[in-house]
Each structure stands twice: as structure tokens, then as C-alpha cells.
Design a protein around this motif. Sequence first.
Motif, mmCIF file in Angstrom:
data_model
loop_
_atom_site.group_PDB
_atom_site.id
_atom_site.type_symbol
_atom_site.label_atom_id
_atom_site.label_comp_id
_atom_site.label_asym_id
_atom_site.label_seq_id
_atom_site.Cartn_x
_atom_site.Cartn_y
_atom_site.Cartn_z
ATOM 1 N N THR A 10 -4.107 16.438 -1.717
ATOM 2 C CA THR A 10 -4.813 15.521 -0.834
ATOM 3 C C THR A 10 -4.100 14.171 -0.744
ATOM 4 O O THR A 10 -3.355 13.788 -1.650
ATOM 5 C CB THR A 10 -6.257 15.298 -1.303
ATOM 6 N N GLU A 11 -4.355 13.473 0.354
ATOM 7 C CA GLU A 11 -3.734 12.161 0.582
ATOM 8 C C GLU A 11 -4.608 11.054 0.009
ATOM 9 O O GLU A 11 -5.825 11.038 0.199
ATOM 10 C CB GLU A 11 -3.548 11.935 2.074
ATOM 11 N N HIS A 12 -3.981 10.127 -0.682
ATOM 12 C CA HIS A 12 -4.647 8.934 -1.199
ATOM 13 C C HIS A 12 -3.764 7.732 -0.889
ATOM 14 O O HIS A 12 -2.578 7.864 -0.602
ATOM 15 C CB HIS A 12 -4.868 9.025 -2.717
ATOM 16 N N TRP A 13 -4.357 6.550 -0.964
ATOM 17 C CA TRP A 13 -3.603 5.306 -0.800
ATOM 18 C C TRP A 13 -3.881 4.408 -1.999
ATOM 19 O O TRP A 13 -5.034 4.258 -2.414
ATOM 20 C CB TRP A 13 -3.998 4.592 0.487
ATOM 21 N N LEU A 14 -2.815 3.824 -2.517
ATOM 22 C CA LEU A 14 -2.923 2.880 -3.627
ATOM 23 C C LEU A 14 -2.558 1.493 -3.129
ATOM 24 O O LEU A 14 -1.463 1.277 -2.605
ATOM 25 C CB LEU A 14 -1.984 3.278 -4.773
ATOM 26 N N SER A 15 -3.488 0.545 -3.263
ATOM 27 C CA SER A 15 -3.248 -0.835 -2.842
ATOM 28 C C SER A 15 -2.923 -1.682 -4.068
ATOM 29 O O SER A 15 -3.672 -1.683 -5.043
ATOM 30 C CB SER A 15 -4.484 -1.389 -2.128
ATOM 31 N N VAL A 16 -1.795 -2.389 -4.005
ATOM 32 C CA VAL A 16 -1.337 -3.204 -5.134
ATOM 33 C C VAL A 16 -1.139 -4.638 -4.651
ATOM 34 O O VAL A 16 -0.198 -4.941 -3.911
ATOM 35 C CB VAL A 16 -0.024 -2.654 -5.722
ATOM 36 N N GLU A 47 0.862 -1.176 0.000
ATOM 37 C CA GLU A 47 0.000 0.000 0.000
ATOM 38 C C GLU A 47 0.902 1.230 0.000
ATOM 39 O O GLU A 47 1.803 1.343 0.829
ATOM 40 C CB GLU A 47 -0.945 -0.011 1.196
ATOM 41 N N TYR A 48 0.645 2.136 -0.954
ATOM 42 C CA TYR A 48 1.475 3.319 -1.145
ATOM 43 C C TYR A 48 0.711 4.566 -0.705
ATOM 44 O O TYR A 48 -0.432 4.781 -1.126
ATOM 45 C CB TYR A 48 1.880 3.456 -2.600
ATOM 46 N N ARG A 49 1.347 5.361 0.129
ATOM 47 C CA ARG A 49 0.761 6.656 0.505
ATOM 48 C C ARG A 49 1.108 7.668 -0.583
ATOM 49 O O ARG A 49 2.283 7.862 -0.907
ATOM 50 C CB ARG A 49 1.288 7.112 1.860
ATOM 51 N N LEU A 50 0.085 8.300 -1.134
ATOM 52 C CA LEU A 50 0.257 9.208 -2.263
ATOM 53 C C LEU A 50 -0.198 10.611 -1.892
ATOM 54 O O LEU A 50 -1.136 10.784 -1.120
ATOM 55 C CB LEU A 50 -0.574 8.727 -3.464
ATOM 56 N N ILE A 51 0.454 11.593 -2.481
ATOM 57 C CA ILE A 51 0.010 12.979 -2.382
ATOM 58 C C ILE A 51 -0.361 13.452 -3.782
ATOM 59 O O ILE A 51 0.445 13.351 -4.715
ATOM 60 C CB ILE A 51 1.098 13.890 -1.789
ATOM 61 N N SER A 52 -1.589 13.947 -3.913
ATOM 62 C CA SER A 52 -2.087 14.375 -5.219
ATOM 63 C C SER A 52 -1.354 15.624 -5.685
ATOM 64 O O SER A 52 -1.222 16.601 -4.953
ATOM 65 C CB SER A 52 -3.589 14.663 -5.136
#
Length: 362
Positions: A45-51, A35-40
Motif C-alpha cells: 500500500t501507498e503511504h506518505w511520510l511528512s518530515v 514528503e516521501y512517497r512510501l510503498i509498504s
Amino acid sequence: MKFQLGDTICADGELYQVVGRITYKNTDDNCQWDEYRLISDKDGTEHWLSVDDVYKEYSIWQMIRVPDRSGYHWSDHGTEVVVSCAGDVDVERGDRAEFTEYEDETEEKIISDETWDDGTEHSMGYYLDEHEFWHVRSNPTYRSSSRSGGGTKLAGSVIAVTVFTLIAVFAFFTAAFSAVSGTSIAKYLKKNDNYTYVTSITGNEKNSADVYKAPTGYTIASTATDIINAIDGNTQYVQQDDAETEGAIAILTQKEYCLIYLSLEDEVLVQISDRAYAYTSDDDPYHSRPLSRRYYRNFYYSTGYGSDSSTYSGKYTSPYSSYDGDYIEYSSSNTYHTYSNSVRQASIASRQSSGGGLSGGK
């Protein structure tokens, strides 16, 4: 698929920077996922990408306070353990949580509850296909300046350097992605709760088209303008059938073919497919009237078949190779083509005037 700290990635048409990573293990089957913590790059804004490459499941989501599970059903439960972590995250190796996941009726949207030692966190998101996210560029300076694990926050100077780097590339990549891929009509319809999913049609070569009902009160015209706005005017061809008062409107983009029409039940329907489906299948649009069926085929044959034949001829056969329908004269001054151009130009102007960048940290 693996990403590194500082990487810029594109997910569902938006640019993000990777600022944290957590690798989990499910105690039930010992399978791991990232799971990657992302900043748009768009709004900070904060998002999370699950792979999850084991089960081929991918999703993007955001933290929420109180989830509304109306219309959702239980889908999964288990215990996750942090195997490793890096960057700006608030966990340590060995931390564990109980998770419960819920899906909506379409099995596209998801809600997740995670219960840790210090409380429960909630998130909401949706599934992605593997081709809907990819690596854009690397930032080795960012990685070498970062420390791993333990919830260590990144230094402000590192964030500042990253901000300026993203600003420099934002305009270029935003324009490039818009020109090359555009915003997907299919994704817009799928995510917009105002449009009601009706059915899917399977054509030749396992290609398919989806059908949606337009929002209550929408006409063919208002539905078309709504979709054109949603894709920032990135159409190749768009025109209305003038054979009847409220004729069908066809939209062809670089990757999709869309028909907006009045059904046999007097409902405004939208049929959307990729161009491979249009090339390989000449089936009637769902519950369509004779004039709409004719226009669906004639418009594609006149505007899209020629270029698609060079793209797909070595892979697929097409019923249009012996098509004898009417050829439609396309007018670049038609109402919807003109409107689409104005929307596209307004979108370009808006992007050029935007400063971009990230908001402040926590």
C-alpha cells in the motif's frame, strides 16, 4: 532527516521503501519540509511520510476519498509550493496547492485537504515522534536508475529489482525489529479508538505514564489478552495477582511497563509507561485499589528493577533502591505467560510463511 530514493525505512514498526520525494515551501513563512512517497513492504500500500525538521513535526498518512471530520477541529491553513521533486510523484517544480489541516481531540490524528488546479485530494494520518522512524538500508542501484521530478513513473524493471531486494531483507528485518523493539503497547492504545484516554501522570525526572479505559464489556483478563495479541506476544514477564479473584495483571516488555486493573470506580483501566518511569517513580497507579498498588510495585521490583538499575543508575535515582516490599515469585507456567508464548510462536510462524513483496503499480 533526509531519505533517498530506494532507501528502506522503518516507520512506526513497519518497513517501507522510498519511491518518491516532494520538497514543499509554505508561502506564509518560506519554511520547507519534505514528503516521501512510501510503498509498504508488508502489503504494497501507498503511504506518505511528512518530515518537517523546522517545526519538529512528523506524520504518516494515506490518501482517502471522503474524509469524516466528526470530532476534528481546524488546525492550520496555507499555500504550499513544490520546490523540488524526485522519483514516482505526480507534481512538477512550481506546482502549488491550498492546504487545510484538521486534528482530533487528542491532537494525534490528522486530516488534510489539498486543493490543486485539477482537484482536491484528501488524506488521513497521525503524528509520529522523531524516534519512531529511521533509515534501515540504502539501495544505490535504485537511485541511479531513477529520474527526478515531473511525475515521471519509474520503469517496471526498476520496481521488479526493488521487489526482489526487499523480499530478501524482509524476513531478516521483520524478525530483528520484533525481537529488539517489539510492538509498542502505548502506540496500540493511542491508535485504538476502543480504548479511551483518561489522563497522564507525571513522575520524577519528567517521565510520565498514560492511563486508558478498556472497551465497554472488557474484563481484566480480556484486556490483557487483547494487548498481548496486539504486541504479538512480545512480553518479558506477564502475570496476574492471585491475591484476589480478579487481580491486576502486570506486563513488562523490553521497553514498557503496563498494569491492567480495576479502579475505585469499578472500571478496567490500563496504565502504560516506559521503563524509565517505572524505575524513577513509585507513585500509585491512577485511582487504583490497595492490592493493585502493592502489586504494581512488587511486580516491577521483582522482575524489572534489577536490569533497569544497570541501565539507568548513572542517569536517574530510584525509590526502589531502598524498597522493602514483597518479592514476587514469577511462574513461567502461569496462564498469561503461556498464552503470550503461544501468540509469539504463532506470529513467528506467520512471518516465516509469508512471501512478502510489493503489489502492482498504478
